[in-house]
Design an enzyme around this catalytic site. Sequence first.
Site, PDB file in Angstrom:
ATOM      1  N   LYS A 188      72.810 135.340  48.445  1.00  0.00           N
ATOM      2  CA  LYS A 188      73.312 134.883  50.025  1.00  0.00           C
ATOM      3  C   LYS A 188      74.124 133.391  50.415  1.00  0.00           C
ATOM      4  O   LYS A 188      74.504 133.284  51.292  1.00  0.00           O
ATOM      5  CB  LYS A 188      71.849 135.048  51.120  1.00  0.00           C
ATOM      6  CG  LYS A 188      71.467 134.717  50.811  1.00  0.00           C
ATOM      7  CD  LYS A 188      69.926 134.366  51.607  1.00  0.00           C
ATOM      8  CE  LYS A 188      68.083 133.752  51.678  1.00  0.00           C
ATOM      9  NZ  LYS A 188      68.769 132.204  52.060  1.00  0.00           N
ATOM     10  N   THR A 189      72.822 132.951  49.456  1.00  0.00           N
ATOM     11  CA  THR A 189      73.412 131.555  49.372  1.00  0.00           C
ATOM     12  C   THR A 189      75.183 130.701  49.303  1.00  0.00           C
ATOM     13  O   THR A 189      75.787 130.318  49.986  1.00  0.00           O
ATOM     14  CB  THR A 189      72.640 130.320  48.899  1.00  0.00           C
ATOM     15  OG1 THR A 189      71.482 130.503  49.658  1.00  0.00           O
ATOM     16  CG2 THR A 189      73.598 128.914  48.967  1.00  0.00           C
ATOM     17  N   ASP A 220      70.283 130.525  58.321  1.00  0.00           N
ATOM     18  CA  ASP A 220      70.030 131.507  57.232  1.00  0.00           C
ATOM     19  C   ASP A 220      68.918 131.530  57.494  1.00  0.00           C
ATOM     20  O   ASP A 220      67.819 130.819  58.929  1.00  0.00           O
ATOM     21  CB  ASP A 220      69.830 130.261  56.406  1.00  0.00           C
ATOM     22  CG  ASP A 220      69.741 130.518  54.535  1.00  0.00           C
ATOM     23  OD1 ASP A 220      69.663 131.961  54.404  1.00  0.00           O
ATOM     24  OD2 ASP A 220      69.548 129.875  53.889  1.00  0.00           O
ATOM     25  N   GLU A 221      67.423 132.731  57.079  1.00  0.00           N
ATOM     26  CA  GLU A 221      66.546 133.348  56.681  1.00  0.00           C
ATOM     27  C   GLU A 221      66.108 133.240  58.296  1.00  0.00           C
ATOM     28  O   GLU A 221      65.233 132.949  59.012  1.00  0.00           O
ATOM     29  CB  GLU A 221      66.125 131.467  56.426  1.00  0.00           C
ATOM     30  CG  GLU A 221      65.820 131.140  55.232  1.00  0.00           C
ATOM     31  CD  GLU A 221      65.690 132.495  53.620  1.00  0.00           C
ATOM     32  OE1 GLU A 221      64.765 133.610  55.066  1.00  0.00           O
ATOM     33  OE2 GLU A 221      65.972 132.265  52.709  1.00  0.00           O
ATOM     34  N   GLN A 258      61.395 139.954  53.624  1.00  0.00           N
ATOM     35  CA  GLN A 258      60.641 139.269  53.738  1.00  0.00           C
ATOM     36  C   GLN A 258      60.617 137.816  54.866  1.00  0.00           C
ATOM     37  O   GLN A 258      60.399 136.712  54.527  1.00  0.00           O
ATOM     38  CB  GLN A 258      61.853 138.378  52.660  1.00  0.00           C
ATOM     39  CG  GLN A 258      62.357 139.145  51.711  1.00  0.00           C
ATOM     40  CD  GLN A 258      63.551 138.339  50.378  1.00  0.00           C
ATOM     41  OE1 GLN A 258      62.751 136.790  49.852  1.00  0.00           O
ATOM     42  NE2 GLN A 258      64.984 138.441  50.215  1.00  0.00           N
ATOM     43  N   ARG A 267      60.296 137.140  42.597  1.00  0.00           N
ATOM     44  CA  ARG A 267      60.774 136.455  42.418  1.00  0.00           C
ATOM     45  C   ARG A 267      60.980 135.917  40.699  1.00  0.00           C
ATOM     46  O   ARG A 267      61.456 135.317  40.386  1.00  0.00           O
ATOM     47  CB  ARG A 267      59.401 135.051  42.507  1.00  0.00           C
ATOM     48  CG  ARG A 267      59.416 134.766  43.998  1.00  0.00           C
ATOM     49  CD  ARG A 267      59.505 134.122  45.247  1.00  0.00           C
ATOM     50  NE  ARG A 267      60.221 135.573  45.814  1.00  0.00           N
ATOM     51  CZ  ARG A 267      62.091 135.580  46.035  1.00  0.00           C
ATOM     52  NH1 ARG A 267      63.269 134.267  46.120  1.00  0.00           N
ATOM     53  NH2 ARG A 267      62.469 136.843  46.684  1.00  0.00           N
TER      54      ARG A 267
END
Length: 819
Positions: free
Chosen positions: A56-57, A242-243, A297, A673
């Site tokens: 996504k970044t 973002d997020e 998330q 992770r």
Amino acid sequence: MSDAFPIPGLVVDDPTPARTTPTAEELLEGLNEPQRAAVRHAGTPLLVVAGAGSGKTRVLTRRIAWLIAERNAHPGSILAITFTNKAANEMKERVEELVGRRARLMWVSTFHSACVRILRKEIDKLGLKSSFSIYDAADSKRLMTLVLRDLDVDPRRYQPAAVLHWVSDQKNELRDHEDAASDARNHFEETCAAAYALYQRRLREANALDFDDLIMSTVHLFQLYPEVRETYRRRFRHVLVDEYQDTNHAQYALIHQLCADSFEETILDGADPEDTAEEPADRVGPSELMVVGDADQSIYAFRGANIRNILDFEQDFPDATSILLEQNYRSTQTILNAANAVIERNTGRKPKRLWSDAGTGEPIVGYVADDEHDEARFVAEEIDRLTDAGATKAADVAVFYRTNAQSRVFEEVFIRVGLPYKVVGGVRFYERREVRDVLAYLRMLANPADEISLRRILNTPRRGIGDRAEAAVAAYADREGLTFWEALRRAEEAPGIATRSLRQIAGFVAMVEELQSMVEADERPDVIVESVLERSGYLAELEASDDPQDATRVENLAELVAVAREFSDAAEVATESPDLDGTADGPGAAGPDLGDFLERVALVADSDQIPDTPDGDDSGVVTLMTLHTAKGLEFPVVFLTGLEDGVFPHSRSLGDQPELEEERRLAYVGVTRAQQRLYVSRALLRSAWGAPMHNPASRFLSELPTDLVDWRREESAQTRWGRPDVASGSRAATGLGAPTAAGRRNFSSAALRLDAQTKAKASREIPSLEPGDRVLHPSMGMGTVVTLEGSGDKTVAAIDFGSEGVRRLLLRYAPVEKL
């Protein structure tokens, strides 16, 4: 999948010269089809549902570059919001690599940083000065302590942290103290509302805002002054967030003020609606909005995050487009299959299955330990085995746990076996006493009305200004309607101050005024920091000390000077970059400024301080951290520990479906992770409050597909009195050999504690409790019973003590009183 690889045809070795504008093909190079669609999208609001590790970044970075290079957007018209300063800086650097120095004109920052920049220009409309201080958690707690003392409330029932948490919840819902008071439902809320009102009055008197005020004040500014809102709507024509799954109501409202077609007006502090400005006749259309996030998330509900913001995005913006990113570039397919199997148990989520072309990979390894010490030993031995075999290095390993308290046993075992480690989430640099002392000096110099900072440094280092003199000055200030600083400057007029104290106060005032002249002259922040250390005598006192800890404090202050110098140098460079209107209004706009430096320090997030592996260090140390801290990180090897019902998922979630689903999302975050190897473990017996507790296996373990997990040890292999069960087939179990060293350790830990428990007498009468009952604990204050387990002497109550968290107490020992 890294975003920072070179694009063919671009010159990237020197960041200073202007770049050749990249072509469309270059900007889309290396992206999969859904990622390309997200980068190219134009017009309607866009929701990018980005699974863990889906790049996504990279999508955000390339989209910003696409807006500038292909759609000719002015960089100054782009507002990109991230949740950490570290992420914001990385994004700016990557965009600059693509399109050159003009990328510096963008606003790429956290919500709080963006709001501070707006408020520095506009807050005079709300009755504050632009030099306002920003109170961090410690400052806020200190102020609330004074407020509760002035209100003369019971300190056991109204602890500052608990009341602050309540106030924070109100602010995150954009409710001022009058709204909170009008809706108070009981005496506790009425008292908290009264504290809220006095707390806000004290903040205003100190020309200060706390963290929650930054966003709430900006939203209220836009609601009360539509012409100000329109200024920023015209400026920011492209907004990227973002997020998005971690946004709270206040952050959601801020985005709507910038990007929605209609607005719900909320009046601040009971202002008369007739006093608010009318909507401008030439109101511009909404900015182009792109949000990126993953509802799976969303793990910060305890901070006010609202998962409905992302789940309801398409209802909030009916013309929105959604793009799903499911290809994972981080983990093996085995790890992703496990994550998919766990998260699909949650209801109301949009279907999404992560996949990878990285191959099946290693199976997940499971381990059932006798107790928490056995669990920590297994983790240490397995890390040793992997590193000795060259399969990994210590820096590539992370141990995750649900709560900070669980780190202790890992630290003890790691120290005993000589395994190097670091705990992320200990005392952070900006929370250390000496650093906070010097920052208090700086905040007071920038904002003399900041009474909290001023009273912290008044006698630091000790200069003979005692509590009586300080109280006399405070009383004089209240009586005359002065700030504490103004009263200090007129201390000779205050009754009851000894002559010696007056001399010391005069010396302190002279020193502060000398330092203030440096601030007024726009001296560099690093020079001011050095002058504070010298003129105050703070550094000299530490250097003269024989305490080894004081030598470390000197090193920390040297690091603070280095931070200030780095900021000052960077701010001087930033001065060269004009803003959208031809001026520079960001940090360092008129050269390095103390206020900007304090702002930068105040907005450093926890995750910004996670240390990186030092350059050239090919081994490093094992990282210990909570699952919440692990969000956004990745490690080749992950140990997910404490998988027991009541530990993870946390006890407070067991009777609450929404909280249980959040715990499951936290498990999903933990699993994803891991890049190559994942370990899951639990303990049959775990100590809590000095007594052994038996917790059943976490339900998340049963949700893992059985064919994915290789159980190295199962519950049937539990040892008793240092002797494994006969079913284990070991030599000790069949009488063919002596107990092992591990068995003797198990005897001295779990079994011995269990034996002591069975022989002990009940030390107090067990209260009859039900879920929902209110209780009082002598050290933790008031709490609410969440769940009860067991019976008689084995009754365990999970009690929510607010700021102290949910504690599992064995009632035969716990000194709780039913209210």
